[in-house]
Design a protein around this motif. Sequence first.
Motif, PDB file in Angstrom:
ATOM      1  N   SER A 147       2.136  -3.359  -3.543  1.00 20.17           N
ATOM      2  CA  SER A 147       3.352  -4.054  -3.986  1.00 20.17           C
ATOM      3  C   SER A 147       3.535  -3.990  -5.305  1.00 20.17           C
ATOM      4  O   SER A 147       4.732  -3.652  -5.736  1.00 20.17           O
ATOM      5  CB  SER A 147       3.211  -5.424  -3.394  1.00 20.17           C
ATOM      6  OG  SER A 147       3.049  -5.690  -1.887  1.00 20.17           O
ATOM      7  N   ALA A 148       2.580  -4.186  -6.423  1.00 22.33           N
ATOM      8  CA  ALA A 148       2.914  -4.077  -7.577  1.00 22.33           C
ATOM      9  C   ALA A 148       3.080  -2.972  -8.002  1.00 22.33           C
ATOM     10  O   ALA A 148       3.993  -2.411  -8.916  1.00 22.33           O
ATOM     11  CB  ALA A 148       1.649  -4.606  -8.309  1.00 22.33           C
ATOM     12  N   ARG A 149       2.230  -1.866  -7.519  1.00 18.45           N
ATOM     13  CA  ARG A 149       2.597  -0.606  -7.903  1.00 18.45           C
ATOM     14  C   ARG A 149       3.852   0.119  -7.387  1.00 18.45           C
ATOM     15  O   ARG A 149       4.483   0.889  -8.291  1.00 18.45           O
ATOM     16  CB  ARG A 149       1.353   0.678  -7.115  1.00 18.45           C
ATOM     17  CG  ARG A 149       0.052   0.210  -8.114  1.00 18.45           C
ATOM     18  CD  ARG A 149      -1.087   1.336  -7.759  1.00 18.45           C
ATOM     19  NE  ARG A 149      -1.373   1.249  -6.398  1.00 18.45           N
ATOM     20  CZ  ARG A 149      -2.465   0.660  -5.896  1.00 18.45           C
ATOM     21  NH1 ARG A 149      -3.213  -0.210  -6.528  1.00 18.45           N
ATOM     22  NH2 ARG A 149      -2.834   0.556  -4.368  1.00 18.45           N
ATOM     23  N   LEU A 276       0.184  -9.302 -10.002  1.00 11.69           N
ATOM     24  CA  LEU A 276       0.449  -9.439 -11.471  1.00 11.69           C
ATOM     25  C   LEU A 276      -0.411  -8.297 -12.345  1.00 11.69           C
ATOM     26  O   LEU A 276      -0.099  -7.721 -13.385  1.00 11.69           O
ATOM     27  CB  LEU A 276       0.604 -10.857 -12.052  1.00 11.69           C
ATOM     28  CG  LEU A 276       1.569 -11.542 -11.676  1.00 11.69           C
ATOM     29  CD1 LEU A 276       1.190 -13.212 -12.240  1.00 11.69           C
ATOM     30  CD2 LEU A 276       3.176 -11.037 -12.001  1.00 11.69           C
ATOM     31  N   ARG A 277      -1.753  -8.357 -11.983  1.00 13.52           N
ATOM     32  CA  ARG A 277      -2.835  -7.802 -12.611  1.00 13.52           C
ATOM     33  C   ARG A 277      -2.412  -6.177 -12.409  1.00 13.52           C
ATOM     34  O   ARG A 277      -2.464  -5.487 -13.365  1.00 13.52           O
ATOM     35  CB  ARG A 277      -4.485  -8.047 -12.424  1.00 13.52           C
ATOM     36  CG  ARG A 277      -4.641  -9.429 -12.749  1.00 13.52           C
ATOM     37  CD  ARG A 277      -6.055  -9.305 -12.681  1.00 13.52           C
ATOM     38  NE  ARG A 277      -6.607  -9.123 -11.270  1.00 13.52           N
ATOM     39  CZ  ARG A 277      -6.793 -10.268 -10.552  1.00 13.52           C
ATOM     40  NH1 ARG A 277      -6.515 -11.527 -10.978  1.00 13.52           N
ATOM     41  NH2 ARG A 277      -7.258 -10.246  -9.305  1.00 13.52           N
ATOM     42  N   ALA A 278      -2.330  -5.724 -11.348  1.00 16.37           N
ATOM     43  CA  ALA A 278      -1.867  -4.445 -11.032  1.00 16.37           C
ATOM     44  C   ALA A 278      -0.713  -3.677 -11.718  1.00 16.37           C
ATOM     45  O   ALA A 278      -0.491  -2.734 -12.126  1.00 16.37           O
ATOM     46  CB  ALA A 278      -1.888  -4.408  -9.416  1.00 16.37           C
ATOM     47  N   TYR A 279       0.380  -4.845 -11.676  1.00 17.15           N
ATOM     48  CA  TYR A 279       1.642  -4.351 -12.299  1.00 17.15           C
ATOM     49  C   TYR A 279       1.453  -4.179 -13.767  1.00 17.15           C
ATOM     50  O   TYR A 279       1.659  -3.111 -14.446  1.00 17.15           O
ATOM     51  CB  TYR A 279       2.664  -5.331 -12.392  1.00 17.15           C
ATOM     52  CG  TYR A 279       3.819  -5.015 -12.853  1.00 17.15           C
ATOM     53  CD1 TYR A 279       5.050  -4.556 -11.953  1.00 17.15           C
ATOM     54  CD2 TYR A 279       4.114  -5.254 -13.879  1.00 17.15           C
ATOM     55  CE1 TYR A 279       6.157  -4.162 -12.401  1.00 17.15           C
ATOM     56  CE2 TYR A 279       5.716  -5.031 -14.664  1.00 17.15           C
ATOM     57  CZ  TYR A 279       6.530  -4.367 -13.978  1.00 17.15           C
ATOM     58  OH  TYR A 279       7.546  -4.096 -14.485  1.00 17.15           O
ATOM     59  N   VAL A 280       0.772  -5.008 -14.559  1.00 17.55           N
ATOM     60  CA  VAL A 280       0.424  -4.841 -15.893  1.00 17.55           C
ATOM     61  C   VAL A 280      -0.483  -3.663 -16.286  1.00 17.55           C
ATOM     62  O   VAL A 280      -0.209  -2.893 -17.336  1.00 17.55           O
ATOM     63  CB  VAL A 280      -0.196  -6.257 -16.315  1.00 17.55           C
ATOM     64  CG1 VAL A 280      -0.978  -6.018 -17.943  1.00 17.55           C
ATOM     65  CG2 VAL A 280       0.468  -7.365 -16.526  1.00 17.55           C
ATOM     66  N   ALA A 281      -1.280  -3.201 -15.279  1.00 15.21           N
ATOM     67  CA  ALA A 281      -2.213  -2.163 -15.290  1.00 15.21           C
ATOM     68  C   ALA A 281      -1.128  -0.985 -15.431  1.00 15.21           C
ATOM     69  O   ALA A 281      -1.565   0.196 -16.074  1.00 15.21           O
ATOM     70  CB  ALA A 281      -3.232  -2.043 -14.280  1.00 15.21           C
ATOM     71  N   GLU A 282      -0.180  -1.140 -14.663  1.00 17.15           N
ATOM     72  CA  GLU A 282       0.641   0.207 -14.706  1.00 17.15           C
ATOM     73  C   GLU A 282       1.791   0.184 -15.911  1.00 17.15           C
ATOM     74  O   GLU A 282       2.105   1.458 -16.308  1.00 17.15           O
ATOM     75  CB  GLU A 282       1.601   0.174 -13.419  1.00 17.15           C
ATOM     76  CG  GLU A 282       0.668   0.431 -12.114  1.00 17.15           C
ATOM     77  CD  GLU A 282       0.081   1.777 -12.104  1.00 17.15           C
ATOM     78  OE1 GLU A 282       0.870   2.722 -12.346  1.00 17.15           O
ATOM     79  OE2 GLU A 282      -0.973   1.808 -11.260  1.00 17.15           O
ATOM     80  N   ARG A 283       2.341  -0.862 -16.348  1.00 15.80           N
ATOM     81  CA  ARG A 283       3.234  -1.020 -17.356  1.00 15.80           C
ATOM     82  C   ARG A 283       3.181  -1.774 -18.514  1.00 15.80           C
ATOM     83  O   ARG A 283       3.840  -1.896 -19.196  1.00 15.80           O
ATOM     84  CB  ARG A 283       4.679  -1.480 -16.609  1.00 15.80           C
ATOM     85  CG  ARG A 283       5.173  -0.647 -15.264  1.00 15.80           C
ATOM     86  CD  ARG A 283       6.667  -0.890 -14.971  1.00 15.80           C
ATOM     87  NE  ARG A 283       7.524  -0.113 -15.946  1.00 15.80           N
ATOM     88  CZ  ARG A 283       8.510  -0.619 -16.755  1.00 15.80           C
ATOM     89  NH1 ARG A 283       8.603  -1.877 -16.630  1.00 15.80           N
ATOM     90  NH2 ARG A 283       9.167   0.049 -17.438  1.00 15.80           N
ATOM     91  N   GLY A 284       1.885  -2.506 -18.553  1.00 16.22           N
ATOM     92  CA  GLY A 284       1.807  -2.900 -19.755  1.00 16.22           C
ATOM     93  C   GLY A 284       2.181  -4.522 -19.491  1.00 16.22           C
ATOM     94  O   GLY A 284       2.635  -5.135 -18.599  1.00 16.22           O
TER      95      GLY A 284
END
Length: 332
Positions: A147-149, A276-284
């Motif tokens: 979902s985050a990616r 949230l961790r997965a989103y931050v890994a992709e976009r900061g």
Amino acid sequence: MLEIVSNTVNCPDSALFAFLEKEELSRHLNLFFFGQKQFDSPLDTRIRVLKWHQGNRCTMEITLKADGVFHALIGKTYVLDRPDIYRTMEALWREGFDHNAPNSIPQPLIYMPSLRLLLQEKVAGASVREIFLGCDRHRQFEAAERSARWLAHFHSLAPHLTQVSTVENQLTRLQRWTVRLVELGGAVTEKSKQLFEKLQAAHGQLQEAELTAGHNSYSPDHVLLAEKRTTVIDWDSYDTGDPARDLARFVVATQRLALGHLSSIRALDSLADAFLRAYVAERGAGVLSRLPFYEAGTCLKLAKYCAFNRQVPGWEKKVEAMLDEGIRVLGN
């Protein structure tokens, strides 16, 4: 033959249902499908109402049988004319969010102005909501990360097709919802006032944000997972704005899901954190500083929904729980 099955529990007197019963609907469906393919026999059509949004829209599953073969679609009909939703979905489809992509949307098929009816692909797959309420922990964390990616990909690549939804306009809506909640009296009155005061203070401290395309209703309900395809549905609220809004909506919707089905608003926090961790890994991590404001605002919005949609079981406790969470997020 056209058969319509209404969800009478949700909305027995909806004007939309009377609208659906028009013969024009059957005629348009036949014209559309016979225009796509030659059939040797007439179409048998069954429409099952999935969800009413009273005074706004209705979502339906449309199943057609021709030559012994079943074809399933999703239809959405609106009180107001909404060709913009079809145009938005077409644009996203052209930008690469198609059925061959790992990050996709349903294929938009046609918008029928005379019926205010949008037809789109019915996507196969399990909803993230179902997975979050299941027992498979590995699958739950995978669903949160996918979902985050999807959202990170969308924020990076989706076109800006609408005017910007400014934070000032959002604060005005929050104030309007607060006025309604205050009228309920008791603890809700004080908590609503306290939360809005904190939102006003947090608004003054918000840092300037990048602008991206926004789903504006991103939640576990709207993400469907198949083996090689993540698909996001429900494009009625598409806009342009701060990407932190979509993250906040997913996080708070996950908390509300936990509150309603698992008795504790904290029960799915580990999945929200993984998202949230997965989103931050992709976009900061730049988005995180603005997240508390939008989480608290979403809590107030969902409190308003619980309060005035009395079909929500135990709505009084859920309203207070949402307000308490919004206050907590912005600090005591």
